[in-house]
Design a protein around this motif. Sequence first.
Motif, PDB file in Angstrom:
ATOM      1  N   VAL A   1      -3.752 -23.310  22.302  1.00 42.84           N
ATOM      2  CA  VAL A   1      -3.515 -23.350  23.741  1.00 42.84           C
ATOM      3  C   VAL A   1      -4.729 -24.021  24.368  1.00 42.84           C
ATOM      4  CG1 VAL A   1      -3.264 -21.962  25.842  1.00 42.84           C
ATOM      5  CG2 VAL A   1      -2.019 -21.313  23.760  1.00 42.84           C
ATOM      6  N   MET A   2      -4.488 -24.986  25.237  1.00 40.94           N
ATOM      7  CA  MET A   2      -5.572 -25.678  25.927  1.00 40.94           C
ATOM      8  C   MET A   2      -5.791 -25.059  27.298  1.00 40.94           C
ATOM      9  SD  MET A   2      -6.467 -28.123  23.782  1.00 40.94           S
ATOM     10  CE  MET A   2      -7.408 -29.313  24.744  1.00 40.94           C
ATOM     11  N   THR A   3      -7.039 -25.092  27.745  1.00 44.89           N
ATOM     12  CA  THR A   3      -7.356 -24.771  29.135  1.00 44.89           C
ATOM     13  C   THR A   3      -7.791 -26.072  29.798  1.00 44.89           C
ATOM     14  OG1 THR A   3      -8.860 -23.575  30.605  1.00 44.89           O
ATOM     15  CG2 THR A   3      -9.614 -23.917  28.345  1.00 44.89           C
ATOM     16  N   LEU A   4      -7.020 -26.507  30.788  1.00 54.06           N
ATOM     17  CA  LEU A   4      -7.205 -27.807  31.431  1.00 54.06           C
ATOM     18  C   LEU A   4      -7.187 -27.606  32.935  1.00 54.06           C
ATOM     19  CD1 LEU A   4      -4.653 -29.721  29.172  1.00 54.06           C
ATOM     20  CD2 LEU A   4      -7.144 -29.804  28.965  1.00 54.06           C
ATOM     21  N   GLY A   5      -8.320 -27.833  33.552  1.00 49.61           N
ATOM     22  CA  GLY A   5      -8.388 -27.684  34.994  1.00 49.61           C
ATOM     23  C   GLY A   5      -8.096 -26.278  35.468  1.00 49.61           C
ATOM     24  N   GLY A   6      -8.371 -25.282  34.633  1.00 49.90           N
ATOM     25  CA  GLY A   6      -8.164 -23.899  35.032  1.00 49.90           C
ATOM     26  C   GLY A   6      -6.801 -23.348  34.735  1.00 49.90           C
ATOM     27  N   ASN A   7      -5.958 -24.103  34.029  1.00 52.89           N
ATOM     28  CA  ASN A   7      -4.619 -23.622  33.666  1.00 52.89           C
ATOM     29  C   ASN A   7      -4.432 -23.685  32.153  1.00 52.89           C
ATOM     30  OD1 ASN A   7      -3.457 -23.198  36.387  1.00 52.89           O
ATOM     31  ND2 ASN A   7      -3.746 -25.408  36.579  1.00 52.89           N
ATOM     32  N   LEU A   8      -3.548 -22.842  31.641  1.00 47.67           N
ATOM     33  CA  LEU A   8      -3.267 -22.782  30.212  1.00 47.67           C
ATOM     34  C   LEU A   8      -2.056 -23.648  29.872  1.00 47.67           C
ATOM     35  CD1 LEU A   8      -3.720 -18.955  29.562  1.00 47.67           C
ATOM     36  CD2 LEU A   8      -5.362 -20.789  29.085  1.00 47.67           C
ATOM     37  N   TYR A   9      -2.143 -24.348  28.734  1.00 48.11           N
ATOM     38  CA  TYR A   9      -1.064 -25.220  28.274  1.00 48.11           C
ATOM     39  C   TYR A   9      -0.851 -25.010  26.780  1.00 48.11           C
ATOM     40  CZ  TYR A   9      -1.638 -27.658  32.711  1.00 48.11           C
ATOM     41  OH  TYR A   9      -1.717 -27.954  34.057  1.00 48.11           O
ATOM     42  N   PRO A  10       0.338 -24.572  26.364  1.00 49.51           N
ATOM     43  CA  PRO A  10       0.608 -24.439  24.928  1.00 49.51           C
ATOM     44  C   PRO A  10       0.718 -25.816  24.285  1.00 49.51           C
ATOM     45  CG  PRO A  10       2.625 -24.107  26.175  1.00 49.51           C
ATOM     46  CD  PRO A  10       1.518 -24.259  27.194  1.00 49.51           C
ATOM     47  N   ILE A  11       0.101 -25.999  23.131  1.00 50.18           N
ATOM     48  CA  ILE A  11       0.089 -27.301  22.468  1.00 50.18           C
ATOM     49  C   ILE A  11       0.896 -27.284  21.185  1.00 50.18           C
ATOM     50  CG2 ILE A  11      -1.372 -29.092  21.449  1.00 50.18           C
ATOM     51  CD1 ILE A  11      -1.565 -28.767  24.513  1.00 50.18           C
ATOM     52  N   HIS A  12       0.621 -26.337  20.298  1.00 48.28           N
ATOM     53  CA  HIS A  12       1.423 -26.241  19.083  1.00 48.28           C
ATOM     54  C   HIS A  12       1.252 -24.876  18.428  1.00 48.28           C
ATOM     55  CE1 HIS A  12      -2.253 -28.140  16.959  1.00 48.28           C
ATOM     56  NE2 HIS A  12      -2.197 -26.907  16.535  1.00 48.28           N
ATOM     57  N   LEU A  13       2.166 -24.611  17.535  1.00 49.61           N
ATOM     58  CA  LEU A  13       2.093 -23.469  16.633  1.00 49.61           C
ATOM     59  C   LEU A  13       2.304 -24.015  15.233  1.00 49.61           C
ATOM     60  CD1 LEU A  13       2.190 -20.586  15.552  1.00 49.61           C
ATOM     61  CD2 LEU A  13       4.559 -20.425  16.369  1.00 49.61           C
ATOM     62  N   ALA A  14       1.274 -23.928  14.411  1.00 55.08           N
ATOM     63  CA  ALA A  14       1.363 -24.391  13.028  1.00 55.08           C
ATOM     64  C   ALA A  14       1.596 -23.189  12.124  1.00 55.08           C
ATOM     65  CB  ALA A  14       0.086 -25.124  12.628  1.00 55.08           C
TER      66      ALA A  14
ATOM     67  N   THR B   1     -13.776 -29.638  21.764  1.00 59.28           N
ATOM     68  CA  THR B   1     -13.547 -30.806  20.910  1.00 59.28           C
ATOM     69  C   THR B   1     -12.099 -30.951  20.467  1.00 59.28           C
ATOM     70  OG1 THR B   1     -14.135 -29.532  18.941  1.00 59.28           O
ATOM     71  CG2 THR B   1     -15.898 -30.749  20.026  1.00 59.28           C
ATOM     72  N   MET B   2     -11.217 -30.108  20.947  1.00 60.05           N
ATOM     73  CA  MET B   2      -9.851 -30.118  20.435  1.00 60.05           C
ATOM     74  C   MET B   2      -9.061 -31.306  20.969  1.00 60.05           C
ATOM     75  SD  MET B   2      -8.909 -26.113  20.214  1.00 60.05           S
ATOM     76  CE  MET B   2     -10.091 -24.976  19.472  1.00 60.05           C
ATOM     77  N   VAL B   3      -8.260 -31.870  20.066  1.00 56.97           N
ATOM     78  CA  VAL B   3      -7.534 -33.109  20.345  1.00 56.97           C
ATOM     79  C   VAL B   3      -6.122 -32.795  20.817  1.00 56.97           C
ATOM     80  CG1 VAL B   3      -6.782 -35.316  19.365  1.00 56.97           C
ATOM     81  CG2 VAL B   3      -8.862 -34.211  18.520  1.00 56.97           C
ATOM     82  N   LEU B   4      -5.656 -33.580  21.767  1.00 61.55           N
ATOM     83  CA  LEU B   4      -4.252 -33.538  22.168  1.00 61.55           C
ATOM     84  C   LEU B   4      -3.497 -34.556  21.315  1.00 61.55           C
ATOM     85  CD1 LEU B   4      -4.541 -33.333  26.060  1.00 61.55           C
ATOM     86  CD2 LEU B   4      -3.513 -31.629  24.563  1.00 61.55           C
ATOM     87  N   HIS B   5      -2.955 -34.105  20.175  1.00 61.34           N
ATOM     88  CA  HIS B   5      -2.235 -35.009  19.274  1.00 61.34           C
ATOM     89  C   HIS B   5      -0.801 -35.180  19.771  1.00 61.34           C
ATOM     90  CE1 HIS B   5      -5.174 -35.636  16.167  1.00 61.34           C
ATOM     91  NE2 HIS B   5      -5.358 -34.343  16.013  1.00 61.34           N
ATOM     92  N   PRO B   6      -0.345 -36.406  20.009  1.00 55.18           N
ATOM     93  CA  PRO B   6       1.047 -36.591  20.427  1.00 55.18           C
ATOM     94  C   PRO B   6       1.996 -36.329  19.270  1.00 55.18           C
ATOM     95  CG  PRO B   6       0.014 -38.712  20.060  1.00 55.18           C
ATOM     96  CD  PRO B   6      -1.076 -37.686  19.920  1.00 55.18           C
TER      97      PRO B   6
END
Length: 545
Positions: free
Chosen positions: A414-427, A502-507
């Motif tokens: 889960v990323m924190t971007l500008g004060g909000n949470l965004y789910p990215i992936h579940l591996a 350092t976490m990457v937003l992988h498309p």
Amino acid sequence: MTSLTGEEETQFRAALGLLQSGAWHLAHQALQMLEARHPHPLVLANLALAEEHLGLESEARQHHEAAIQQAPDSPDLRFNWANFLARPGTRAALLLARAQYLAVLALDPHHLGAWINLGTGLVDTDHLEAAKTAFMAALAIDPQHPGALLNLAQVALGQQENDRAAQLFEQVLSIDPHSLEAHRGLATSASRLGQEDKAALHRQLGYGPQPEIFLPGRENALPTVLILASAADGNIPWQPLLDRQHHHTRILALEFFPKNSPLPPHDLLFNAVGDADRCPEALALALPRWQRRAPQILARNDPQRVRATARTELGQLSAGIPGLSSARVECFLRPAQASPRETADLLERWLAARGYIFPLLLRAPGFHGGQYFERVHGATDLPALLKRLPGPSLLVLECLPSQGRDGIYRKFRVMTLGGNLYPIHLALSTHWKVHYFSAEMSTRPDFREEEQAFLADYRTFLGSTAVGVLEALQDRLGLDYAGMDFALDPEGNVLLFEANATMVLHPPPEDPVWDYRRPAFEDALKAARSLMNPFASDGKPLPNS
């Protein structure tokens, strides 16, 4: 289509000379006069090029289209048209340009420029395997083309093919010993291979002559984003966040930028030094510049807060958050002249003195993606593992009980971007070392179904306890751009692996099987890119960090 007369040919050559010398206005005037007499496709195409340089976008489009209409089978005119379409740099523009580059290659399979530009567009749209194919096709035409070699090396570096990348960067340097990009890339690949002396040499050669890099936006009157970065490959992956439609970008390699020099003019300051374990020097250099910034300048990712995300500090950062557990992490300094056997004996005693029990984890600081990261089942494993782990120090981590009751290991991001949470992936994986690129997601539809449920409604999926932990940790981090990797225990508590910048937003890959991932990814990417924009969509400044 009639040919140019002798007099028109002379005028055309003179106009081309003006165009090649950068006399855009004079070239434009000369070509306009010639167009009025004879709208030959070459005249139209070069008139369009002059208009591109003068910022006359609609006129350039009109003349490119007219040239193609007259000479649809000309690969060079279609190549110019493709380059024009690619200029905005947006995904939609690059997809339009891609179709035209492919049309060029259908007309002329040996068009070197089309292969290279097709490849760079594929890189920019995250199709790295296809980009490799394009660059290799270019090299089949010209095996020593430094641009194709450099681009192929950068793709290899992006895919963690570090040996291959190093070979290609060295090949570029054999052709052009002064290529700053090749020196920088070789420094990164050498560092990832544990060759720190070689990396330091090429950092000096790559950044010493030019510690500042300028990436112009698409227009002149745009704000400037200033990125503070490390030359040591420990940065926030900022490249996908840039938007050349909306800003210019300056990047400073802090270790090589003169300490007493003022920062270049800018409208937003972004600290991209993200790895506190790998880049302590760069963070130390970023901090005074951050503190002396002008009060009206927006700023992102306080370097002091980044410092607190070092793996050895993460337990202290997250201490006291109900429902959260993190692994105990300590740093072991390797004796300089000891053999692996001697080091193993020393480490075994060190572990016993601190109460560690096997199994446990060892990793070299500053590496990600599972590189130089090992599970130790007992003391007898230590000599062999120490031979594989580079560097003067090692991180020792307790194992968290992250295996599910079904035998599956899960890792959420889960990323924190500008004060909000965004789910990215579940591996999900049957192996303890869980990374999305190596997990069995592509072969297990049931794994993808579980991830889809997480991305569709992460709050319900994780439960109120875990969401509350993430929100509390987000506040503790205090970073504009960061990510959190974690698992859940059977009671729904968070087992925190890492939290840093350092976490990457992988498309997601282009295959339709991954379509369920795209909405969450696009939402996160939009939020991340907004951090690089000095102004919100309504023209108002974004909140300061």
